[in-house]
Design a protein around this motif. Structure first.
Motif, PDB file in Angstrom:
ATOM      1  N   ASN A 121       0.857  -1.177   0.000  1.00 58.35           N
ATOM      2  CA  ASN A 121       0.000   0.000   0.000  1.00 58.35           C
ATOM      3  C   ASN A 121       0.897   1.232   0.000  1.00 58.35           C
ATOM      4  OD1 ASN A 121      -1.794   2.056   0.420  1.00 58.35           O
ATOM      5  ND2 ASN A 121      -2.702   1.191   2.255  1.00 58.35           N
ATOM      6  N   TYR A 122       0.740   2.074  -1.017  1.00 58.77           N
ATOM      7  CA  TYR A 122       1.555   3.290  -1.138  1.00 58.77           C
ATOM      8  C   TYR A 122       1.228   4.261  -0.009  1.00 58.77           C
ATOM      9  CZ  TYR A 122       3.717   7.372  -3.293  1.00 58.77           C
ATOM     10  OH  TYR A 122       4.481   8.472  -3.542  1.00 58.77           O
ATOM     11  N   GLY A 123      -0.037   4.323   0.386  1.00 58.74           N
ATOM     12  CA  GLY A 123      -0.435   5.067   1.571  1.00 58.74           C
ATOM     13  C   GLY A 123      -0.553   6.570   1.441  1.00 58.74           C
ATOM     14  N   ILE A 124      -0.405   7.123   0.257  1.00 58.10           N
ATOM     15  CA  ILE A 124      -0.498   8.574   0.083  1.00 58.10           C
ATOM     16  C   ILE A 124      -1.429   8.858  -1.081  1.00 58.10           C
ATOM     17  CG2 ILE A 124       0.766  10.675  -0.535  1.00 58.10           C
ATOM     18  CD1 ILE A 124       3.228   9.481   0.744  1.00 58.10           C
ATOM     19  N   MET A 125      -2.289   9.852  -0.916  1.00 58.77           N
ATOM     20  CA  MET A 125      -3.171  10.284  -2.003  1.00 58.77           C
ATOM     21  C   MET A 125      -2.347  11.108  -2.984  1.00 58.77           C
ATOM     22  SD  MET A 125      -6.247  10.186  -2.901  1.00 58.77           S
ATOM     23  CE  MET A 125      -7.725  10.978  -3.373  1.00 58.77           C
ATOM     24  N   LEU A 126      -2.437  10.769  -4.260  1.00 58.38           N
ATOM     25  CA  LEU A 126      -1.650  11.454  -5.283  1.00 58.38           C
ATOM     26  C   LEU A 126      -2.479  12.502  -6.020  1.00 58.38           C
ATOM     27  CD1 LEU A 126       0.112   8.338  -6.813  1.00 58.38           C
ATOM     28  CD2 LEU A 126       1.158  10.065  -5.370  1.00 58.38           C
ATOM     29  N   ARG A 127      -1.814  13.566  -6.490  1.00 55.36           N
ATOM     30  CA  ARG A 127      -2.462  14.560  -7.346  1.00 55.36           C
ATOM     31  C   ARG A 127      -2.639  13.977  -8.731  1.00 55.36           C
ATOM     32  NH1 ARG A 127       1.003  19.482  -8.522  1.00 55.36           N
ATOM     33  NH2 ARG A 127       2.443  17.894  -9.169  1.00 55.36           N
ATOM     34  N   GLY A 128      -3.505  14.610  -9.511  1.00 51.04           N
ATOM     35  CA  GLY A 128      -3.674  14.203 -10.900  1.00 51.04           C
ATOM     36  C   GLY A 128      -2.364  14.340 -11.649  1.00 51.04           C
TER      37      GLY A 128
ATOM     38  N   ASP B 164       0.339  12.433 -11.139  1.00 50.04           N
ATOM     39  CA  ASP B 164       1.413  11.774 -10.406  1.00 50.04           C
ATOM     40  C   ASP B 164       1.234  10.263 -10.451  1.00 50.04           C
ATOM     41  OD1 ASP B 164       2.186  14.324  -9.750  1.00 50.04           O
ATOM     42  OD2 ASP B 164       1.730  14.159  -7.622  1.00 50.04           O
ATOM     43  N   ALA B 165       2.327   9.540 -10.223  1.00 52.35           N
ATOM     44  CA  ALA B 165       2.283   8.084 -10.094  1.00 52.35           C
ATOM     45  C   ALA B 165       3.123   7.708  -8.886  1.00 52.35           C
ATOM     46  CB  ALA B 165       2.822   7.409 -11.351  1.00 52.35           C
ATOM     47  N   GLY B 166       2.667   6.723  -8.148  1.00 52.23           N
ATOM     48  CA  GLY B 166       3.406   6.282  -6.976  1.00 52.23           C
ATOM     49  C   GLY B 166       3.218   4.797  -6.751  1.00 52.23           C
ATOM     50  N   ALA B 167       4.219   4.175  -6.133  1.00 52.04           N
ATOM     51  CA  ALA B 167       4.142   2.755  -5.827  1.00 52.04           C
ATOM     52  C   ALA B 167       5.110   2.455  -4.688  1.00 52.04           C
ATOM     53  CB  ALA B 167       4.506   1.915  -7.052  1.00 52.04           C
ATOM     54  N   ALA B 168       4.843   1.353  -4.006  1.00 49.38           N
ATOM     55  CA  ALA B 168       5.736   0.871  -2.954  1.00 49.38           C
ATOM     56  C   ALA B 168       5.815  -0.644  -3.081  1.00 49.38           C
ATOM     57  CB  ALA B 168       5.215   1.275  -1.583  1.00 49.38           C
ATOM     58  N   TYR B 169       7.014  -1.168  -2.856  1.00 52.43           N
ATOM     59  CA  TYR B 169       7.235  -2.600  -2.966  1.00 52.43           C
ATOM     60  C   TYR B 169       8.086  -3.075  -1.796  1.00 52.43           C
ATOM     61  CZ  TYR B 169       5.809  -2.032  -7.842  1.00 52.43           C
ATOM     62  OH  TYR B 169       5.112  -1.742  -8.983  1.00 52.43           O
ATOM     63  N   GLN B 170       7.850  -4.330  -1.385  1.00 52.90           N
ATOM     64  CA  GLN B 170       8.681  -4.981  -0.378  1.00 52.90           C
ATOM     65  C   GLN B 170       9.436  -6.106  -1.060  1.00 52.90           C
ATOM     66  OE1 GLN B 170       6.660  -6.817   2.924  1.00 52.90           O
ATOM     67  NE2 GLN B 170       8.558  -6.996   4.081  1.00 52.90           N
ATOM     68  N   ALA B 171      10.727  -6.231  -0.725  1.00 51.31           N
ATOM     69  CA  ALA B 171      11.564  -7.292  -1.291  1.00 51.31           C
ATOM     70  C   ALA B 171      11.243  -8.593  -0.559  1.00 51.31           C
ATOM     71  CB  ALA B 171      13.036  -6.943  -1.132  1.00 51.31           C
ATOM     72  N   VAL B 172      10.799  -9.614  -1.304  1.00 48.97           N
ATOM     73  CA  VAL B 172      10.415 -10.883  -0.686  1.00 48.97           C
ATOM     74  C   VAL B 172      11.275 -12.059  -1.148  1.00 48.97           C
ATOM     75  CG1 VAL B 172       8.045 -10.204  -0.195  1.00 48.97           C
ATOM     76  CG2 VAL B 172       8.589 -11.219  -2.409  1.00 48.97           C
ATOM     77  N   GLY B 173      12.072 -11.878  -2.171  1.00 46.86           N
ATOM     78  CA  GLY B 173      12.934 -12.958  -2.655  1.00 46.86           C
ATOM     79  C   GLY B 173      13.974 -12.413  -3.615  1.00 46.86           C
ATOM     80  N   ALA B 174      14.981 -13.219  -3.892  1.00 55.22           N
ATOM     81  CA  ALA B 174      16.059 -12.788  -4.783  1.00 55.22           C
ATOM     82  C   ALA B 174      15.561 -12.681  -6.220  1.00 55.22           C
ATOM     83  CB  ALA B 174      17.216 -13.765  -4.702  1.00 55.22           C
ATOM     84  N   GLY B 175      16.085 -11.696  -6.947  1.00 53.71           N
ATOM     85  CA  GLY B 175      15.724 -11.515  -8.350  1.00 53.71           C
ATOM     86  C   GLY B 175      15.993 -10.095  -8.807  1.00 53.71           C
ATOM     87  N   THR B 176      15.775  -9.869 -10.093  1.00 45.62           N
ATOM     88  CA  THR B 176      15.969  -8.546 -10.688  1.00 45.62           C
ATOM     89  C   THR B 176      14.657  -8.097 -11.310  1.00 45.62           C
ATOM     90  OG1 THR B 176      18.284  -9.022 -11.131  1.00 45.62           O
ATOM     91  CG2 THR B 176      17.303  -7.216 -12.367  1.00 45.62           C
ATOM     92  N   VAL B 177      14.209  -6.901 -10.928  1.00 46.73           N
ATOM     93  CA  VAL B 177      12.924  -6.361 -11.385  1.00 46.73           C
ATOM     94  C   VAL B 177      13.168  -5.000 -12.024  1.00 46.73           C
ATOM     95  CG1 VAL B 177      10.611  -5.661 -10.669  1.00 46.73           C
ATOM     96  CG2 VAL B 177      11.756  -7.537  -9.482  1.00 46.73           C
TER      97      VAL B 177
END
Length: 178
Positions: free
Chosen positions: A123-130, A132-145
């Motif tokens: 959950n990014y947890g913040i309201m964005l203005r028109g 804008d783009a936002g995202a949040a990620y948690q690292a759960v395993g090895a790899g390249t994204v």
């Protein structure tokens, strides 16, 4: 009655002038990188700087850990200025991305590609203005994204007869989870 002919040289000159003005919009309150990016290249390179030097010690703040060669530990929120860079993230660490756009030049939703099982959306947890783009990620395993987003390089015309262009600005970063 005399017939007037539109000369090819006049048409070419007008076209060049219209295209030159497409990416030169100023101000507008866009807190993005403020620069128009060149055409995408096959292999983006990050310029070395003191802040891009990887360290072997875990960082604090977002839960990022040590680093491997060629990448920068994630220490804070990523923005449009971080375009094209490679970041390291330890398992259980988090990465937040905020791309500030405008209503006339909005960023698309941030998407993940590659080994998408390495990062879990949060959950990014913040309201964005028109725009804008936002995202949040948690690292759960090895790899390249690879995280990506795009937006129009030029604002859309608001009235008939205004200049428009089809150019796209691309933002991407690579996140290595270990």
């Amino acid at each position: 009655m005399r017939r007037t002919t539109f000369h090819r040289a006049s048409l070419a000159t007008a076209t060049l002038l219209l295209l030159a003005g497409c990416g030169s919009q100023g101000g507008g309150g866009d807190k993005g990188s403020g620069a128009v990016s060149p055409s995408p290249t096959a292999s983006p390179t990050a310029s070395p700087s003191a802040s891009a030097t990887p360290s072997a010690t875990p960082s604090t703040g977002t839960g990022a850990g040590g680093s491997s060669a060629g990448c920068t530990p994630v220490t804070s929120e990523l923005t449009a200025a971080d375009r094209g860079r490679t970041y390291c993230l330890a398992k259980d660490g988090t990465v937040r991305i905020t791309l500030t756009g405008t209503e006339q030049r909005p960023w698309t939703k941030i998407t993940a590609g590659g080994d998408t099982t390495a990062l879990k959306p949060m959950n990014y947890g913040i309201m964005l203005r028109g725009g804008d783009a936002g995202a949040a990620y948690q690292a759960v395993g090895a790899g390249t994204v690879t995280l990506t987003s795009t937006r129009p390089l030029c604002a859309q015309p608001t009235a008939p007869g205004q200049v428009s262009c089809k150019a796209i600005e691309e933002w991407h970063v690579t996140v290595r989870v270990s």
